[in-house]
Design a protein around this motif. Structure first.
Motif, PDB file in Angstrom:
ATOM      1  N   GLU A  45     -58.675  -5.643 -16.961  1.00  0.00           N
ATOM      2  CA  GLU A  45     -58.724  -6.973 -16.350  1.00  0.00           C
ATOM      3  C   GLU A  45     -58.263  -8.045 -17.360  1.00  0.00           C
ATOM      4  OE1 GLU A  45     -59.618  -7.664 -13.234  1.00  0.00           O
ATOM      5  OE2 GLU A  45     -59.620  -9.845 -13.488  1.00  0.00           O
ATOM      6  N   LYS A 194     -58.407 -12.705  -8.840  1.00  0.00           N
ATOM      7  CA  LYS A 194     -59.862 -12.545  -8.803  1.00  0.00           C
ATOM      8  C   LYS A 194     -60.619 -13.852  -8.974  1.00  0.00           C
ATOM      9  CE  LYS A 194     -61.454  -8.852 -10.176  1.00  0.00           C
ATOM     10  NZ  LYS A 194     -61.560  -7.753 -11.123  1.00  0.00           N
ATOM     11  N   ASN A 195     -60.004 -14.815  -9.616  1.00  0.00           N
ATOM     12  CA  ASN A 195     -60.747 -16.045  -9.929  1.00  0.00           C
ATOM     13  C   ASN A 195     -60.142 -17.325  -9.382  1.00  0.00           C
ATOM     14  OD1 ASN A 195     -62.789 -14.749 -11.577  1.00  0.00           O
ATOM     15  ND2 ASN A 195     -61.107 -14.329 -12.987  1.00  0.00           N
ATOM     16  N   GLU A 288     -60.600  -1.140  -4.497  1.00  0.00           N
ATOM     17  CA  GLU A 288     -60.247  -2.033  -5.618  1.00  0.00           C
ATOM     18  C   GLU A 288     -59.436  -3.173  -5.014  1.00  0.00           C
ATOM     19  OE1 GLU A 288     -60.485  -1.310  -9.196  1.00  0.00           O
ATOM     20  OE2 GLU A 288     -59.578  -3.270  -9.580  1.00  0.00           O
ATOM     21  N   SER A 290     -58.914  -7.376  -5.786  1.00  0.00           N
ATOM     22  CA  SER A 290     -59.354  -8.548  -6.543  1.00  0.00           C
ATOM     23  C   SER A 290     -59.720  -9.719  -5.637  1.00  0.00           C
ATOM     24  CB  SER A 290     -58.243  -9.009  -7.480  1.00  0.00           C
ATOM     25  OG  SER A 290     -58.002  -8.016  -8.414  1.00  0.00           O
ATOM     26  N   VAL A 293     -63.111  -9.232  -4.262  1.00  0.00           N
ATOM     27  CA  VAL A 293     -64.144  -9.550  -5.262  1.00  0.00           C
ATOM     28  C   VAL A 293     -64.320 -11.068  -5.331  1.00  0.00           C
ATOM     29  CG1 VAL A 293     -64.672  -9.528  -7.738  1.00  0.00           C
ATOM     30  CG2 VAL A 293     -63.817  -7.456  -6.633  1.00  0.00           C
ATOM     31  N   ASN A 294     -63.214 -11.763  -5.381  1.00  0.00           N
ATOM     32  CA  ASN A 294     -63.235 -13.228  -5.419  1.00  0.00           C
ATOM     33  C   ASN A 294     -63.993 -13.777  -4.198  1.00  0.00           C
ATOM     34  OD1 ASN A 294     -62.563 -15.951  -5.566  1.00  0.00           O
ATOM     35  ND2 ASN A 294     -60.453 -15.594  -6.176  1.00  0.00           N
ATOM     36  N   THR A 315     -68.277  -9.689 -14.939  1.00  0.00           N
ATOM     37  CA  THR A 315     -68.661 -10.037 -13.572  1.00  0.00           C
ATOM     38  C   THR A 315     -69.577 -11.272 -13.570  1.00  0.00           C
ATOM     39  OG1 THR A 315     -70.401  -8.428 -13.797  1.00  0.00           O
ATOM     40  CG2 THR A 315     -68.446  -7.722 -12.604  1.00  0.00           C
ATOM     41  N   GLU A 318     -67.301 -14.279 -14.117  1.00  0.00           N
ATOM     42  CA  GLU A 318     -66.552 -14.573 -12.880  1.00  0.00           C
ATOM     43  C   GLU A 318     -67.430 -15.318 -11.875  1.00  0.00           C
ATOM     44  OE1 GLU A 318     -64.038 -10.426 -13.457  1.00  0.00           O
ATOM     45  OE2 GLU A 318     -65.496 -10.584 -11.840  1.00  0.00           O
TER      46      GLU A 318
END
Ligand code: UDP
Length: 402
Positions: A45, A194-195, A288, A290, A293-294, A315, A318
């Motif tokens: 990552e 992801k962010n 998987e 991203s 997850v975001n 994590t 994030e």
């Protein structure tokens, strides 16, 4: 692809200008990173966002992946666990397969760079198979405070060849390691999928796609299915929380390519949460993705991170960046990011009821969570963004390539 200029929205111009200045003495230098997976887990990552930015700053930086077979990854996973405190039966055959995979990789991996940066134990022995012409850096992302002594002693034989080791926390410094140990905190990339900011429409699209309903508040842990992340413990916490607050638990854990234990742990979680999975109160996700997850981090009322050990805990970073309150174990790198009551709550990992009480408190009082979330974002902005990592590595390279 992101360039340094894009980060001016998030950090000051001074930060960006400083990076360009620090890179000047490194023009023409070639640096190579080697780790053992290109996706899954914190190392991949970080490298995926960081390496392009170093190139944008003007340093030629590459990234290669050590090729291992399942035997190799089984052994290195055992090493990883033993470095964090598990017992290990360190046989000659394990040592041999570990070293031989590195030797094999070295035969077709030509290193003519000015500096080599090796991540974690998997590619550690590589150094032995080259005529050393440049500084080699060992970047250790693991919590080294309770290693199995036999294994540590074996690995130290390779580490001693390195010019410098980088660790994530001063608590991991080894007094019996007579090489320089520098601390560099890990970071997140605020502009990665992801962010990055997401709008409500995208969030609900992703939640729908992965069948996560939003009719009840969500409690979420994003983590590989790994015993050190204690997913079974999270189920136990959730059972207590659910008695007081009607909510759902999401456990999202992709299977990293270098992590053969994941499937076994996942099966155990399914057994433990059986009824709760059937009635939809516990949702397990193994994809998987991203943006998922975001979206999960942004739409959760509370993020839990119930690790038993944690090198750093990206994590957590994030979630803090997304202004979510985090209830997390007071272990490893987590306590660098959260002070109890700031950004979230810290709880002893063995205290299941303590975890549940804090989560219930936050679920019942969303304003408290909002305030904590705001503090968390500023902590990350000031300390744990990728621009700071670029700057730290430039300092390191300027020091060792003088
Ligand atoms: N991660 C992910 N999908 C998952 C589980 C984890 O993308 O299903 C990511 C997570 O968002 C974080 C990294 O993997 O960026 C995990 O890093 P951390 O330091 O928390 O733990 P590690 O896996 O390195 O022990």
């Amino acid at each position: 692809m992101r360039l340094l200029n894009d980060y001016r929205r998030i950090v000051s111009d001074e930060v960006i200008s400083d990076i360009y200045k620090k890179a000047r003495k490194l023009y023409g230098k070639r640096i190579i990173h080697i780790n053992s997976t290109y996706m899954g887990g914190g190392v991949a990552e970080i490298l995926s966002g960081f390496v392009p930015l170093m190139n944008d700053a003007g340093v030629d930086m590459g990234w290669r992946i050590l090729h291992g077979n399942p035997d190799f990854f089984n052994i290195t996973k055992k090493f990883h666990n033993a470095l964090q405190g598990d017992a290990i039966n360190l046989t000659e055959i394990k040592k041999r397969l570990y070293v031989e995979a590195n030797e094999y990789f070295s035969t077709y991996t030509h290193i003519t760079h000015d500096c080599v940066i090796i991540h974690d134990p998997q590619p550690l022995p590589l150094i032995q198979f080259y005529k050393k012409r440049q500084p080699w850096v060992w970047r250790c992302h693991v919590d080294l405070s309770h290693p199995d002594n036999g294994l540590w002693n074996f690995l130290k034989g390779f580490i001693l060849r390195y010019d410098i080791a980088i660790i994530s926390n001063k608590k991991y410094k080894k007094i019996d390691l007579p090489i320089e140990q520098r601390i560099i905190f890990p970071v997140i990339n605020p502009l990665s999928p992801k962010n990055m900011d997401l709008n409500e429409k995208d969030i609900s699209k992703y939640l729908k796609k992965f069948k996560v309903p939003t009719d009840k508040p969500l409690l979420t842990q994003i983590s590989r299915f790994d015993k050190w992340k204690d997913p079974i413990g999270v189920i136990e916490v959730f059972k207590l929380v659910r008695k007081e607050v009607d909510c759902r638990l999401v456990l999202c854990g992709s299977m990293a390519a270098d992590d053969p234990e994941g499937i076994r742990i996942h099966e155990r979680v399914v057994q433990r949460a059986n009824n709760l999975i059937e009635n939809g109160d516990v949702i397990l996700i193994t994809s998987e993705n991203s943006i998922l997850v975001n979206a999960l981090q942004r739409s959760s009322a509370v993020i839990i991170q119930k690790s038993l050990r944690e090198g750093f805990g990206l994590t957590v970073t994030e979630a803090l960046w997304k202004e979510r309150p985090v209830v997390a174990s007071n272990v490893g790198g987590i306590s660098l990011q959260i002070k109890d009551g700031q950004g979230g709550f810290l709880v002893d990992p063995a205290d299941t009821k303590g975890f549940a009480d804090r989560i219930i408190e936050l679920m019942r009082n969303p304003d408290l969570g909002k305030d904590m979330g705001k503090q968390g974002r500023e902590t990350v902005r000031n300390n744990f963004l990728i621009t700071r990592l670029v700057s730290d590595y430039l300092d390191l390279l300027n020091d060792i390539l003088k």
